[in-house]
Design a protein around this motif. Structure first.
Motif, PDB file in Angstrom:
ATOM      1  N   THR A 135      12.184   3.475  26.650  1.00  0.00           N
ATOM      2  CA  THR A 135      13.210   2.424  26.722  1.00  0.00           C
ATOM      3  C   THR A 135      14.610   3.011  26.563  1.00  0.00           C
ATOM      4  OG1 THR A 135      11.700   0.685  26.042  1.00  0.00           O
ATOM      5  CG2 THR A 135      14.038   0.277  25.686  1.00  0.00           C
ATOM      6  N   PRO A 136      14.885   3.823  25.528  1.00  0.00           N
ATOM      7  CA  PRO A 136      16.228   4.401  25.415  1.00  0.00           C
ATOM      8  C   PRO A 136      16.496   5.540  26.407  1.00  0.00           C
ATOM      9  CG  PRO A 136      15.124   4.361  23.285  1.00  0.00           C
ATOM     10  CD  PRO A 136      14.104   4.035  24.311  1.00  0.00           C
ATOM     11  N   VAL A 137      15.440   6.296  26.775  1.00  0.00           N
ATOM     12  CA  VAL A 137      15.575   7.427  27.704  1.00  0.00           C
ATOM     13  C   VAL A 137      14.492   7.269  28.775  1.00  0.00           C
ATOM     14  CG1 VAL A 137      15.568   9.946  27.967  1.00  0.00           C
ATOM     15  CG2 VAL A 137      16.452   8.919  25.862  1.00  0.00           C
ATOM     16  N   PRO A 138      14.806   6.525  29.847  1.00  0.00           N
ATOM     17  CA  PRO A 138      13.789   6.216  30.857  1.00  0.00           C
ATOM     18  C   PRO A 138      13.160   7.436  31.534  1.00  0.00           C
ATOM     19  CG  PRO A 138      15.705   4.808  31.138  1.00  0.00           C
ATOM     20  CD  PRO A 138      16.069   5.840  30.113  1.00  0.00           C
ATOM     21  N   THR A 139      13.860   8.551  31.553  1.00  0.00           N
ATOM     22  CA  THR A 139      13.331   9.747  32.217  1.00  0.00           C
ATOM     23  C   THR A 139      12.630  10.701  31.248  1.00  0.00           C
ATOM     24  OG1 THR A 139      15.467  10.844  31.948  1.00  0.00           O
ATOM     25  CG2 THR A 139      15.074   9.659  34.034  1.00  0.00           C
ATOM     26  N   LEU A 140      12.340  10.254  30.042  1.00  0.00           N
ATOM     27  CA  LEU A 140      11.713  11.100  29.028  1.00  0.00           C
ATOM     28  C   LEU A 140      10.365  11.634  29.529  1.00  0.00           C
ATOM     29  CD1 LEU A 140      11.810  12.140  26.073  1.00  0.00           C
ATOM     30  CD2 LEU A 140      10.537  10.092  25.444  1.00  0.00           C
ATOM     31  N   PRO A 141      10.214  12.946  29.622  1.00  0.00           N
ATOM     32  CA  PRO A 141       8.946  13.519  30.083  1.00  0.00           C
ATOM     33  C   PRO A 141       7.936  13.565  28.936  1.00  0.00           C
ATOM     34  CG  PRO A 141      10.541  15.263  29.714  1.00  0.00           C
ATOM     35  CD  PRO A 141      11.234  13.962  29.401  1.00  0.00           C
ATOM     36  N   ILE A 142       6.865  12.798  29.046  1.00  0.00           N
ATOM     37  CA  ILE A 142       5.893  12.681  27.955  1.00  0.00           C
ATOM     38  C   ILE A 142       4.572  13.345  28.318  1.00  0.00           C
ATOM     39  CG2 ILE A 142       4.549  11.078  26.540  1.00  0.00           C
ATOM     40  CD1 ILE A 142       6.832   9.073  26.849  1.00  0.00           C
ATOM     41  N   LEU A 143       4.076  14.133  27.377  1.00  0.00           N
ATOM     42  CA  LEU A 143       2.743  14.711  27.421  1.00  0.00           C
ATOM     43  C   LEU A 143       1.905  13.948  26.401  1.00  0.00           C
ATOM     44  CD1 LEU A 143       0.641  17.193  27.841  1.00  0.00           C
ATOM     45  CD2 LEU A 143       1.717  18.074  25.782  1.00  0.00           C
ATOM     46  N   ALA A 144       0.894  13.219  26.872  1.00  0.00           N
ATOM     47  CA  ALA A 144       0.009  12.502  25.954  1.00  0.00           C
ATOM     48  C   ALA A 144      -1.134  13.434  25.578  1.00  0.00           C
ATOM     49  CB  ALA A 144      -0.530  11.242  26.606  1.00  0.00           C
ATOM     50  N   SER A 145      -1.372  13.557  24.294  1.00  0.00           N
ATOM     51  CA  SER A 145      -2.418  14.455  23.818  1.00  0.00           C
ATOM     52  C   SER A 145      -3.112  13.816  22.626  1.00  0.00           C
ATOM     53  CB  SER A 145      -1.797  15.795  23.414  1.00  0.00           C
ATOM     54  OG  SER A 145      -2.776  16.676  22.962  1.00  0.00           O
ATOM     55  N   GLY A 146      -4.397  13.670  22.749  1.00  0.00           N
ATOM     56  CA  GLY A 146      -5.166  13.052  21.677  1.00  0.00           C
ATOM     57  C   GLY A 146      -5.600  11.658  22.065  1.00  0.00           C
ATOM     58  N   ILE A 157      -1.684   7.022  32.797  1.00  0.00           N
ATOM     59  CA  ILE A 157      -1.010   7.392  34.049  1.00  0.00           C
ATOM     60  C   ILE A 157      -0.116   6.241  34.528  1.00  0.00           C
ATOM     61  CG2 ILE A 157      -1.353   8.096  36.455  1.00  0.00           C
ATOM     62  CD1 ILE A 157      -2.140  10.196  34.247  1.00  0.00           C
ATOM     63  N   LYS A 158      -0.659   5.020  34.509  1.00  0.00           N
ATOM     64  CA  LYS A 158       0.135   3.856  34.923  1.00  0.00           C
ATOM     65  C   LYS A 158       1.342   3.644  34.012  1.00  0.00           C
ATOM     66  CE  LYS A 158      -3.735   1.371  36.996  1.00  0.00           C
ATOM     67  NZ  LYS A 158      -4.712   0.284  36.787  1.00  0.00           N
ATOM     68  N   ALA A 159       1.212   4.000  32.738  1.00  0.00           N
ATOM     69  CA  ALA A 159       2.323   3.839  31.799  1.00  0.00           C
ATOM     70  C   ALA A 159       3.446   4.829  32.082  1.00  0.00           C
ATOM     71  CB  ALA A 159       1.825   4.006  30.362  1.00  0.00           C
ATOM     72  N   GLY A 160       3.126   5.929  32.782  1.00  0.00           N
ATOM     73  CA  GLY A 160       4.179   6.843  33.195  1.00  0.00           C
ATOM     74  C   GLY A 160       4.224   8.198  32.517  1.00  0.00           C
ATOM     75  N   VAL A 161       3.145   8.606  31.845  1.00  0.00           N
ATOM     76  CA  VAL A 161       3.171   9.950  31.263  1.00  0.00           C
ATOM     77  C   VAL A 161       3.218  10.990  32.375  1.00  0.00           C
ATOM     78  CG1 VAL A 161       1.987   9.344  29.118  1.00  0.00           C
ATOM     79  CG2 VAL A 161       0.652  10.137  31.064  1.00  0.00           C
ATOM     80  N   MET A 162       3.826  12.118  32.075  1.00  0.00           N
ATOM     81  CA  MET A 162       3.922  13.196  33.067  1.00  0.00           C
ATOM     82  C   MET A 162       2.607  13.971  33.148  1.00  0.00           C
ATOM     83  SD  MET A 162       6.954  12.865  34.237  1.00  0.00           S
ATOM     84  CE  MET A 162       7.520  14.360  34.960  1.00  0.00           C
ATOM     85  N   THR A 163       1.951  14.135  32.015  1.00  0.00           N
ATOM     86  CA  THR A 163       0.680  14.858  31.975  1.00  0.00           C
ATOM     87  C   THR A 163      -0.103  14.431  30.748  1.00  0.00           C
ATOM     88  OG1 THR A 163      -0.321  17.065  32.201  1.00  0.00           O
ATOM     89  CG2 THR A 163       1.537  16.881  30.703  1.00  0.00           C
ATOM     90  N   VAL A 164      -1.400  14.735  30.758  1.00  0.00           N
ATOM     91  CA  VAL A 164      -2.249  14.439  29.609  1.00  0.00           C
ATOM     92  C   VAL A 164      -3.028  15.692  29.233  1.00  0.00           C
ATOM     93  CG1 VAL A 164      -2.530  11.982  30.114  1.00  0.00           C
ATOM     94  CG2 VAL A 164      -4.176  13.603  31.016  1.00  0.00           C
ATOM     95  N   GLY A 165      -3.321  15.798  27.964  1.00  0.00           N
ATOM     96  CA  GLY A 165      -4.154  16.884  27.466  1.00  0.00           C
ATOM     97  C   GLY A 165      -5.465  16.318  26.974  1.00  0.00           C
ATOM     98  N   ALA A 166      -6.564  16.923  27.422  1.00  0.00           N
ATOM     99  CA  ALA A 166      -7.895  16.471  27.013  1.00  0.00           C
ATOM    100  C   ALA A 166      -8.672  17.651  26.441  1.00  0.00           C
ATOM    101  CB  ALA A 166      -8.641  15.873  28.199  1.00  0.00           C
ATOM    102  N   GLY A 167      -9.305  17.414  25.324  1.00  0.00           N
ATOM    103  CA  GLY A 167     -10.101  18.461  24.697  1.00  0.00           C
ATOM    104  C   GLY A 167     -11.550  18.407  25.115  1.00  0.00           C
ATOM    105  N   GLY A 168     -12.330  17.594  24.433  1.00  0.00           N
ATOM    106  CA  GLY A 168     -13.775  17.550  24.631  1.00  0.00           C
ATOM    107  C   GLY A 168     -14.220  17.324  26.065  1.00  0.00           C
ATOM    108  N   LEU A 169     -13.564  16.455  26.790  1.00  0.00           N
ATOM    109  CA  LEU A 169     -13.954  16.171  28.173  1.00  0.00           C
ATOM    110  C   LEU A 169     -13.941  17.407  29.050  1.00  0.00           C
ATOM    111  CD1 LEU A 169     -12.119  12.820  29.003  1.00  0.00           C
ATOM    112  CD2 LEU A 169     -14.582  13.192  28.940  1.00  0.00           C
ATOM    113  N   LEU A 170     -13.036  18.320  28.759  1.00  0.00           N
ATOM    114  CA  LEU A 170     -12.871  19.485  29.613  1.00  0.00           C
ATOM    115  C   LEU A 170     -13.294  20.796  28.951  1.00  0.00           C
ATOM    116  CD1 LEU A 170      -9.425  18.557  31.202  1.00  0.00           C
ATOM    117  CD2 LEU A 170     -11.703  18.326  32.223  1.00  0.00           C
ATOM    118  N   THR A 171     -13.943  20.694  27.793  1.00  0.00           N
ATOM    119  CA  THR A 171     -14.353  21.927  27.111  1.00  0.00           C
ATOM    120  C   THR A 171     -15.779  21.905  26.573  1.00  0.00           C
ATOM    121  OG1 THR A 171     -13.453  21.197  24.973  1.00  0.00           O
ATOM    122  CG2 THR A 171     -11.972  22.442  26.419  1.00  0.00           C
ATOM    123  N   LYS A 172     -16.381  20.753  26.499  1.00  0.00           N
ATOM    124  CA  LYS A 172     -17.742  20.641  25.944  1.00  0.00           C
ATOM    125  C   LYS A 172     -18.766  20.609  27.074  1.00  0.00           C
ATOM    126  CE  LYS A 172     -16.343  19.656  21.642  1.00  0.00           C
ATOM    127  NZ  LYS A 172     -15.749  20.738  20.977  1.00  0.00           N
TER     128      LYS A 172
END
Length: 193
Positions: A135-146, A157-172
């Motif tokens: 809201t205050p910085v519309p271009t804020l680049p966000i990495l969602a992790s956890g 993705i629809k909310a607008g994060v630039m990227t996501v980090g996934a642990g178990g899904l991609l390592t187990k």
């Protein structure tokens, strides 16, 4: 992005191969393990440029420098640290600090943060935090992790994060299971971008 914590280089190589086969070409190697630098170096040697490899859970500038010298192409941390930001700027390496407050976010941006890692609050607030942060910085680049799952990935993705980090899904699991999860995650991202 896969968040990788492994005890052996061999397991790191299998995870990387599974991720690449599924279309995920970014790995964060966590410095919660003592062998993180060796894993980064081995992955860079085997896969080269098709794989973007960074260091995660970097808590100080000394660790950041070691990670960079081992081939890390970005630095991720659970907290913001001015010394790490300055070092990353000197080496021209993207720095992605974890921030929970707007004061931290603005300070990190002033120091050149590439992304703001929404950690650990992404577990608690979910994708709603993207609207709050942007809201205050519309271009804020966000990495969602956890807390990222196959069920909620589209919301992020629809909310607008630039990227996501996934642990178990991609390592187990097996390399084939990792590939299947990576493909599904990739499809969700493409469908919701």
């Amino acid at each position: 992005m896969a968040i990788v914590r492994v005890d052996t280089i061999d397991r790191g190589l299998k995870i990387a191969e599974g991720c690449l086969n599924g279309g995920v070409d970014v790995l964060e190697i966590s410095y919660t393990n003592n062998n993180a630098g060796e894993v980064i170096k081995a992955l860079k040697k085997k896969f080269g440029s098709p794989l973007l490899i960074g260091a995660g859970t970097v808590l100080d500038s000394e660790t950041a420098r070691l990670a960079i010298l081992n081939g890390a192409e970005f630095i991720i941390a659970p907290t913001f640290n001015k010394n790490i930001a300055e070092l990353a700027n000197i080496y021209q390496i993207p720095y992605e600090p974890g921030c929970s407050t707007y004061t931290e976010i603005v300070e990190a941006l002033k120091y050149g943060a590439y992304f703001i890692k929404a950690f650990p609050i992404s577990n608690f607030y979910g994708s709603k935090l993207v609207d709050i942060f942007t809201t205050p910085v519309p271009t804020l680049p966000i990495l969602a992790s956890g807390g990222i799952t196959l069920d909620n990935l589209s919301e992020w993705i629809k909310a607008g994060v630039m990227t996501v980090g996934a642990g178990g899904l991609l390592t187990k699991g097996s390399k084939e299971e990792i590939t299947a999860n990576a493909k599904e995650m990739r499809e969700i991202v493409v469908a919701n971008r």
